[in-house]
Design a protein around this motif. Structure first.
Motif, short mmCIF file in Angstrom:
data_model
loop_
_atom_site.label_atom_id
_atom_site.label_comp_id
_atom_site.label_asym_id
_atom_site.label_seq_id
_atom_site.Cartn_x
_atom_site.Cartn_y
_atom_site.Cartn_z
N GLN A 13 24.62 23.97 32.89
CA GLN A 13 23.96 23.25 33.98
C GLN A 13 23.68 21.81 33.57
O GLN A 13 23.54 21.51 32.38
N ALA A 14 23.60 20.97 34.56
CA ALA A 14 23.26 19.57 34.32
C ALA A 14 21.95 19.48 33.55
O ALA A 14 21.00 20.23 33.81
N GLY A 15 21.95 18.60 32.56
CA GLY A 15 20.80 18.46 31.68
C GLY A 15 20.87 19.28 30.43
O GLY A 15 20.07 19.09 29.50
N GLY A 16 21.82 20.20 30.39
CA GLY A 16 21.96 21.06 29.23
C GLY A 16 22.77 20.42 28.12
O GLY A 16 23.14 19.24 28.19
N SER A 17 23.02 21.20 27.07
CA SER A 17 23.72 20.72 25.89
C SER A 17 24.83 21.68 25.49
O SER A 17 24.76 22.89 25.77
N LEU A 18 25.82 21.14 24.84
CA LEU A 18 26.88 21.91 24.22
C LEU A 18 27.24 21.24 22.91
O LEU A 18 27.11 20.01 22.78
N ARG A 19 27.72 22.03 21.96
CA ARG A 19 28.27 21.46 20.74
C ARG A 19 29.71 21.94 20.60
O ARG A 19 29.97 23.14 20.47
N LEU A 20 30.61 21.00 20.62
CA LEU A 20 32.02 21.30 20.41
C LEU A 20 32.34 21.23 18.92
O LEU A 20 31.78 20.40 18.20
N SER A 21 33.24 22.09 18.51
CA SER A 21 33.72 22.09 17.13
C SER A 21 35.23 21.91 17.13
O SER A 21 35.92 22.36 18.04
N CYS A 22 35.72 21.30 16.08
CA CYS A 22 37.16 21.13 15.89
C CYS A 22 37.48 21.47 14.44
O CYS A 22 37.14 20.71 13.54
N GLU A 44 43.44 9.79 33.41
CA GLU A 44 44.07 9.58 32.11
C GLU A 44 43.16 10.13 31.01
O GLU A 44 41.95 10.26 31.20
N ARG A 45 43.76 10.42 29.88
CA ARG A 45 42.97 10.84 28.73
C ARG A 45 42.18 9.63 28.25
O ARG A 45 42.73 8.53 28.12
N GLU A 46 40.89 9.84 27.97
CA GLU A 46 40.06 8.71 27.59
C GLU A 46 39.27 9.00 26.33
O GLU A 46 38.89 10.14 26.04
N PHE A 47 39.00 7.95 25.62
CA PHE A 47 38.28 8.02 24.36
C PHE A 47 36.82 8.36 24.57
O PHE A 47 36.17 7.81 25.47
N VAL A 48 36.29 9.23 23.72
CA VAL A 48 34.88 9.58 23.77
C VAL A 48 34.17 9.09 22.50
O VAL A 48 33.19 8.35 22.57
N ALA A 49 34.66 9.53 21.35
CA ALA A 49 33.99 9.20 20.09
C ALA A 49 34.98 9.35 18.94
O ALA A 49 35.95 10.10 19.04
N ARG A 67 24.11 9.81 24.29
CA ARG A 67 24.04 11.21 24.71
C ARG A 67 24.89 12.11 23.82
O ARG A 67 24.56 13.28 23.64
N PHE A 68 25.97 11.58 23.31
CA PHE A 68 26.88 12.37 22.48
C PHE A 68 26.80 11.89 21.04
O PHE A 68 26.61 10.70 20.78
N THR A 69 26.96 12.81 20.12
CA THR A 69 26.96 12.49 18.69
C THR A 69 28.13 13.18 18.01
O THR A 69 28.27 14.41 18.11
N ILE A 70 28.94 12.39 17.31
CA ILE A 70 30.04 12.95 16.54
C ILE A 70 29.62 13.06 15.09
O ILE A 70 28.92 12.19 14.56
N SER A 71 30.01 14.13 14.45
CA SER A 71 29.69 14.34 13.04
C SER A 71 30.80 15.17 12.42
O SER A 71 31.66 15.69 13.13
N ARG A 72 30.75 15.31 11.10
CA ARG A 72 31.79 16.10 10.44
C ARG A 72 31.24 16.75 9.19
O ARG A 72 30.30 16.26 8.55
N VAL A 79 34.97 18.94 12.59
CA VAL A 79 34.31 17.83 13.26
C VAL A 79 33.58 18.39 14.47
O VAL A 79 34.07 19.32 15.11
N TYR A 80 32.44 17.80 14.77
CA TYR A 80 31.61 18.29 15.86
C TYR A 80 31.37 17.19 16.89
O TYR A 80 31.40 16.00 16.57
N LEU A 81 31.11 17.61 18.11
CA LEU A 81 30.65 16.69 19.14
C LEU A 81 29.45 17.34 19.82
O LEU A 81 29.60 18.32 20.55
N GLN A 82 28.28 16.82 19.51
CA GLN A 82 27.06 17.30 20.14
C GLN A 82 26.87 16.55 21.45
O GLN A 82 26.82 15.31 21.44
N MET A 83 26.80 17.29 22.52
CA MET A 83 26.71 16.68 23.86
C MET A 83 25.39 17.09 24.48
O MET A 83 25.14 18.28 24.71
#
Length: 124
Positions: A13-22, A44-49, A67-72, A79-83
Motif C-alpha cells: 500500500q502507498a506509504g509502505g516499504s519494501l526492500r529489494l535484493s539482488c 523507457e528504463r530509467e535510472f534509480v540508484a 526515499r530510497f537507499t541503495i546498499s551492498r 545489493v539492496y534497495l530499501q524503498m
C-alpha cells in the motif's frame, strides 16, 4: 558471466516499504559497480540508484532521493534497495545491473549484466 537475481518485490500500500535484493553469482570479481533501474509500462528504463564497489559512493535519481537507499554486502555479493514511503507512481519492474569497474554508473548502456527484474506494485 555474471548472473543477477532480484527478489523482494510485491504488492504494498502507498506509504509502505519494501526492500529489494539482488544476489550476484558467477565471475563477480571484476564487476564492482551495481545499479538499480526501473521500467514502468510503456516507459523507457530509467535510472534509480547506483553504488560503487566499496559502497562508499552512491548516486540517486532526483525522483527517489531521500526515499530510497541503495546498499551492498560484498561478503554476500548482494545489493539492496530499501524503498520507503512508496507511492503508486513507484509501480514498475525493478532491475538490478552490474558493470565492470568500481565506480558509480548512471546510464543503462554502462552496465554489462542485468537481472530479470522484480515487480513492485503500490496501491493507493
Amino acid at each position: 558471466q555474471v548472473q543477477l537475481v532480484e527478489s523482494g518485490g510485491g504488492l504494498v500500500q502507498a506509504g509502505g516499504s519494501l526492500r529489494l535484493s539482488c544476489a550476484a553469482s558467477g565471475r563477480t570479481g571484476s564487476t564492482g559497480a551495481r545499479g538499480w533501474f526501473r521500467q514502468a509500462p510503456g516507459m523507457e528504463r530509467e535510472f534509480v540508484a547506483a553504488i560503487s564497489r566499496s559502497g562508499g559512493s552512491t548516486h540517486y535519481a532526483d525522483s527517489w532521493k531521500g526515499r530510497f537507499t541503495i546498499s551492498r554486502d560484498n561478503a554476500r555479493n548482494t545489493v539492496y534497495l530499501q524503498m520507503n514511503s512508496l507511492k503508486p507512481e513507484d509501480t514498475a519492474v525493478y532491475y538490478c545491473a552490474a558493470a565492470y569497474g568500481v565506480g558509480v554508473r548512471l546510464m543503462p548502456f554502462e552496465y554489462d549484466y542485468w537481472g530479470k527484474g522484480t515487480q513492485v506494485t503500490v496501491s493507493s
